[in-house]
Design a protein around this motif. Structure first.
Motif, PDB file in Angstrom:
ATOM      1  N   ASN A 160      13.783  42.370  37.561  1.00 16.24           N
ATOM      2  CA  ASN A 160      14.780  42.098  36.519  1.00 16.24           C
ATOM      3  C   ASN A 160      16.103  41.650  37.114  1.00 16.24           C
ATOM      4  N   ARG A 161      16.538  42.349  38.158  1.00 14.46           N
ATOM      5  CA  ARG A 161      17.814  41.971  38.781  1.00 14.46           C
ATOM      6  C   ARG A 161      17.737  40.575  39.404  1.00 14.46           C
ATOM      7  N   ILE A 171      19.105  34.645  27.353  1.00 15.72           N
ATOM      8  CA  ILE A 171      19.222  34.866  25.920  1.00 15.72           C
ATOM      9  C   ILE A 171      18.555  36.186  25.562  1.00 15.72           C
ATOM     10  N   VAL A 172      19.291  37.069  24.895  1.00 14.21           N
ATOM     11  CA  VAL A 172      18.739  38.335  24.400  1.00 14.21           C
ATOM     12  C   VAL A 172      18.849  38.350  22.882  1.00 14.21           C
ATOM     13  N   LEU A 173      18.218  39.327  22.237  1.00 13.85           N
ATOM     14  CA  LEU A 173      18.090  39.302  20.791  1.00 13.85           C
ATOM     15  C   LEU A 173      19.134  40.136  20.057  1.00 13.85           C
ATOM     16  N   ASP A 174      19.783  41.075  20.759  1.00 17.61           N
ATOM     17  CA  ASP A 174      20.827  41.864  20.095  1.00 17.61           C
ATOM     18  C   ASP A 174      21.772  42.438  21.140  1.00 17.61           C
ATOM     19  N   ARG A 175      22.882  43.013  20.665  1.00 15.51           N
ATOM     20  CA  ARG A 175      23.927  43.502  21.570  1.00 15.51           C
ATOM     21  C   ARG A 175      23.476  44.720  22.368  1.00 15.51           C
ATOM     22  N   PHE A 176      22.555  45.498  21.827  1.00 18.22           N
ATOM     23  CA  PHE A 176      22.058  46.666  22.547  1.00 18.22           C
ATOM     24  C   PHE A 176      21.189  46.233  23.723  1.00 18.22           C
ATOM     25  N   MET A 177      20.423  45.180  23.547  1.00 16.86           N
ATOM     26  CA  MET A 177      19.618  44.615  24.627  1.00 16.86           C
ATOM     27  C   MET A 177      20.522  44.026  25.717  1.00 16.86           C
ATOM     28  N   GLN A 178      21.589  43.378  25.300  1.00 19.29           N
ATOM     29  CA  GLN A 178      22.550  42.826  26.245  1.00 19.29           C
ATOM     30  C   GLN A 178      23.151  43.932  27.111  1.00 19.29           C
ATOM     31  N   ALA A 179      23.575  45.019  26.490  1.00 19.41           N
ATOM     32  CA  ALA A 179      24.189  46.122  27.224  1.00 19.41           C
ATOM     33  C   ALA A 179      23.199  46.749  28.205  1.00 19.41           C
ATOM     34  N   ARG A 180      21.949  46.879  27.796  1.00 22.62           N
ATOM     35  CA  ARG A 180      20.937  47.480  28.673  1.00 22.62           C
ATOM     36  C   ARG A 180      20.695  46.610  29.903  1.00 22.62           C
ATOM     37  N   LEU A 181      20.618  45.315  29.716  1.00 23.43           N
ATOM     38  CA  LEU A 181      20.406  44.425  30.864  1.00 23.43           C
ATOM     39  C   LEU A 181      21.606  44.441  31.802  1.00 23.43           C
ATOM     40  N   GLU A 182      22.789  44.474  31.242  1.00 20.51           N
ATOM     41  CA  GLU A 182      23.984  44.497  32.090  1.00 20.51           C
ATOM     42  C   GLU A 182      24.035  45.774  32.931  1.00 20.51           C
ATOM     43  N   CYS A 187      25.918  45.819  39.218  1.00 21.89           N
ATOM     44  CA  CYS A 187      27.077  45.081  39.744  1.00 21.89           C
ATOM     45  C   CYS A 187      27.699  44.369  38.553  1.00 21.89           C
ATOM     46  N   PRO A 188      28.932  43.877  38.676  1.00 24.59           N
ATOM     47  CA  PRO A 188      29.577  43.233  37.536  1.00 24.59           C
ATOM     48  C   PRO A 188      28.778  42.047  37.015  1.00 24.59           C
ATOM     49  N   ALA A 189      28.706  41.910  35.683  1.00 24.76           N
ATOM     50  CA  ALA A 189      27.965  40.806  35.072  1.00 24.76           C
ATOM     51  C   ALA A 189      28.587  39.460  35.420  1.00 24.76           C
ATOM     52  N   GLU A 190      29.848  39.475  35.881  1.00 23.08           N
ATOM     53  CA  GLU A 190      30.492  38.217  36.248  1.00 23.08           C
ATOM     54  C   GLU A 190      29.784  37.545  37.418  1.00 23.08           C
ATOM     55  N   GLY A 191      28.941  38.297  38.150  1.00 21.67           N
ATOM     56  CA  GLY A 191      28.223  37.726  39.281  1.00 21.67           C
ATOM     57  C   GLY A 191      27.037  36.872  38.884  1.00 21.67           C
ATOM     58  N   LEU A 192      26.734  36.794  37.599  1.00 19.95           N
ATOM     59  CA  LEU A 192      25.617  35.982  37.127  1.00 19.95           C
ATOM     60  C   LEU A 192      25.986  34.507  37.096  1.00 19.95           C
ATOM     61  N   ARG A 193      24.961  33.656  37.204  1.00 23.44           N
ATOM     62  CA  ARG A 193      25.191  32.217  37.049  1.00 23.44           C
ATOM     63  C   ARG A 193      25.677  31.898  35.638  1.00 23.44           C
ATOM     64  N   ALA A 194      25.160  32.659  34.669  1.00 21.96           N
ATOM     65  CA  ALA A 194      25.519  32.428  33.270  1.00 21.96           C
ATOM     66  C   ALA A 194      25.652  33.767  32.570  1.00 21.96           C
ATOM     67  N   PRO A 195      26.550  33.884  31.602  1.00 25.87           N
ATOM     68  CA  PRO A 195      26.675  35.144  30.862  1.00 25.87           C
ATOM     69  C   PRO A 195      25.438  35.375  29.984  1.00 25.87           C
ATOM     70  N   ILE A 196      25.181  36.639  29.694  1.00 31.51           N
ATOM     71  CA  ILE A 196      24.077  36.977  28.796  1.00 31.51           C
ATOM     72  C   ILE A 196      24.536  36.729  27.366  1.00 31.51           C
ATOM     73  N   ILE A 318      15.590  47.946  23.709  1.00 29.88           N
ATOM     74  CA  ILE A 318      14.367  47.680  24.484  1.00 29.88           C
ATOM     75  C   ILE A 318      13.469  46.686  23.758  1.00 29.88           C
ATOM     76  N   VAL A 319      13.263  46.920  22.461  1.00 30.83           N
ATOM     77  CA  VAL A 319      12.477  45.993  21.653  1.00 30.83           C
ATOM     78  C   VAL A 319      13.295  45.598  20.431  1.00 30.83           C
ATOM     79  N   HIS A 320      12.807  44.571  19.735  1.00 26.75           N
ATOM     80  CA  HIS A 320      13.584  44.018  18.622  1.00 26.75           C
ATOM     81  C   HIS A 320      12.610  43.532  17.556  1.00 26.75           C
ATOM     82  N   PRO A 321      12.176  44.430  16.641  1.00 23.27           N
ATOM     83  CA  PRO A 321      11.254  43.984  15.591  1.00 23.27           C
ATOM     84  C   PRO A 321      11.909  42.950  14.685  1.00 23.27           C
ATOM     85  N   CYS A 322      11.374  41.734  14.728  1.00 25.10           N
ATOM     86  CA  CYS A 322      12.021  40.634  14.013  1.00 25.10           C
ATOM     87  C   CYS A 322      11.558  40.517  12.564  1.00 25.10           C
TER      88      CYS A 322
END
Length: 412
Positions: A160-161, A171-182, A187-196, A318-322
């Motif tokens: 994952n890292r 691309i993630v499906l919701d803000r909770f998924m974004q926070a979990r990945l970060e 390390c700071p998310a600023e180190g990514l090539r692109a923001p989530i 973790i999951v996102h029932p659409c």
């Protein structure tokens, strides 16, 4: 010209939601003039007896379905073998694909990111796009399948890292998924090539249309004309527990107004079937049906008076029932079951399109269902109009697909 390779173990006509979304995304990308090739499995994800064409050209997409890539869900060793076989084939094809500019990969299967890491390593100019539909090993840990210190868990977290640092768009499906990945980055998310970026799944508007009960052939065929239909439609996964709504059905078994309908497949369908067998076949208020054809789904979804959406207590982020988007798009209220804070509560919290209840609070579910069934026609129409309004304003297919394309087609 853009030349996309898309890797996903499930793809239309497979009924799994991930496959439907990848099909729509592939069509949208191809519609911009890009060349699009999809690598997917040649058999159904839930039903391996379904075999699809090995090669197909459709909607501007070249589809290549790979053998030995799906053997169903009955055996964990077979599932792992199928996933590894699929990923090895994808890596080899990705390494030698000519004039490839972009790679789109998701979390189906859970180790799919390794294809992007390896192909991207040998093709450093390749743009990698990571579409996160769910997060593992978090899901496996929450279900108790693995401990946090299991070697496979450690390996997946390392993967994952790596993919997060390599991806040119995430691309993630919701803000909770974004926070979990970060949090996984360590390390700071600023180190990514692109923001989530958060882009919710869009409703399948081409297939969704509200059908009035009086004109609904599916509802008539099922003899539900005089019933209040409570429906769960979609994947019956263990991450979407249905015990609370099934317990409510048991309490309401003698109330002739209600019928509880479960449409779809998955491991959790066994729980529904067991409850159905436990009831008298002549007195059961539970109905179990298979997935309905996509071109008929507007009839089955519109047959409901209220839709149920469930998210496990440990599954937020973790999951996102659409399935909630389909319910709102066909103007139906929703009953969400899940943790107090989740993307579901974000939607229902201040919009008055339904009710949110915690798992295990069966009495509250019963009260809500009785209240909903007793609503006047005017009250029902008002909540349906609110559902349609929020679907159009916040979850428009046109708007979300445009955001999606802007993300993965943008140049640095």
């Amino acid at each position: 010209m853009k030349n996309f390779l898309i890797i996903t173990q499930v793809f239309r006509p497979d009924a799994a939601a991930v496959g439907q979304y990848f099909d729509e995304a592939a069509q949208a990308i191809a519609g911009t003039g890009a060349t699009v090739t999809v690598l997917t499995a040649n058999r159904g994800y839930d039903n391996p007896n379904e075999k699809f064409l090995a090669r197909e050209a459709r909607d501007g997409i070249q589809i290549r379905r790979l053998p030995l890539s799906s053997f169903g869900k009955a055996s964990i060793p077979l599932r792992i073998f199928a996933q590894l076989s699929f990923l090895v084939q994808c890596i080899l094809r990705g390494l030698f694909a000519r004039k490839l500019t972009d790679l789109l990969v998701s979390t189906s299967p859970p180790m799919a990111a390794i294809t992007a890491v390896i192909i991207g390593l040998f093709r450093p100019k390749l743009k990698v796009h990571y579409w996160v539909m769910d997060i593992n090993p978090d899901q496996a840990i929450a279900l108790g399948a693995f401990s946090p210190k299991h070697p496979l868990v450690q390996a997946l977290d390392w993967l994952n890292r790596r993919i997060l640092k390599r991806a040119d768009s995430i691309i993630v499906l919701d803000r909770f998924m974004q926070a979990r990945l970060e949090r996984k980055l360590k390390c700071p998310a600023e180190g990514l090539r692109a923001p989530i970026q958060v882009i919710p799944p869009w409703p399948m508007d081409d297939y969704l249309k509200t059908v009035a009960h009086s004109e609904n052939s599916f509802r008539k065929e099922q003899s539900w004309e005089e019933k209040f239909v409570v429906m769960y439609s979609g994947n019956h996964s263990l991450v979407h527990p249905l015990g609370t709504i099934l317990d409510a059905a048991k309490i309401l078994k003698d109330d002739p107004r209600f019928v509880f309908v479960f449409i779809g497949g998955g491991k959790g369908k066994e729980i529904v079937e067991a409850r159905l067998r436990a009831q008298s076949s002549t007195a059961s208020n539970i109905i179990s049906l298979p997935y309905q054809p996509l071109d008929q789904i507007r009839f089955s979804l519109s047959a409901a008076d209220l839709h149920v959406v469930s998210l496990g207590n440990e599954m937020s982020g973790i999951v996102h029932p659409c399935k909630i988007y389909g319910a709102l798009s066909i103007s139906r209220p929703v009953l969400t079951l899940g943790p107090e804070e989740s993307y579901l509560s974000d939607i229902t919290g201040d919009t008055e399109v339904g009710w949110s209840i915690r798992h295990g609070d069966v009495n509250s579910v019963v009260t809500v269902l009785q209240t909903a069934a007793a609503q006047t026609e005017k009250e029902r129409e008002a909540i349906c109009l609110r559902a349609q309004k929020i679907a159009g304003e916040k979850f428009s297919r046109e708007q979300l697909v445009r955001q999606y394309l802007d993300m993965i087609l943008c140049e640095p």
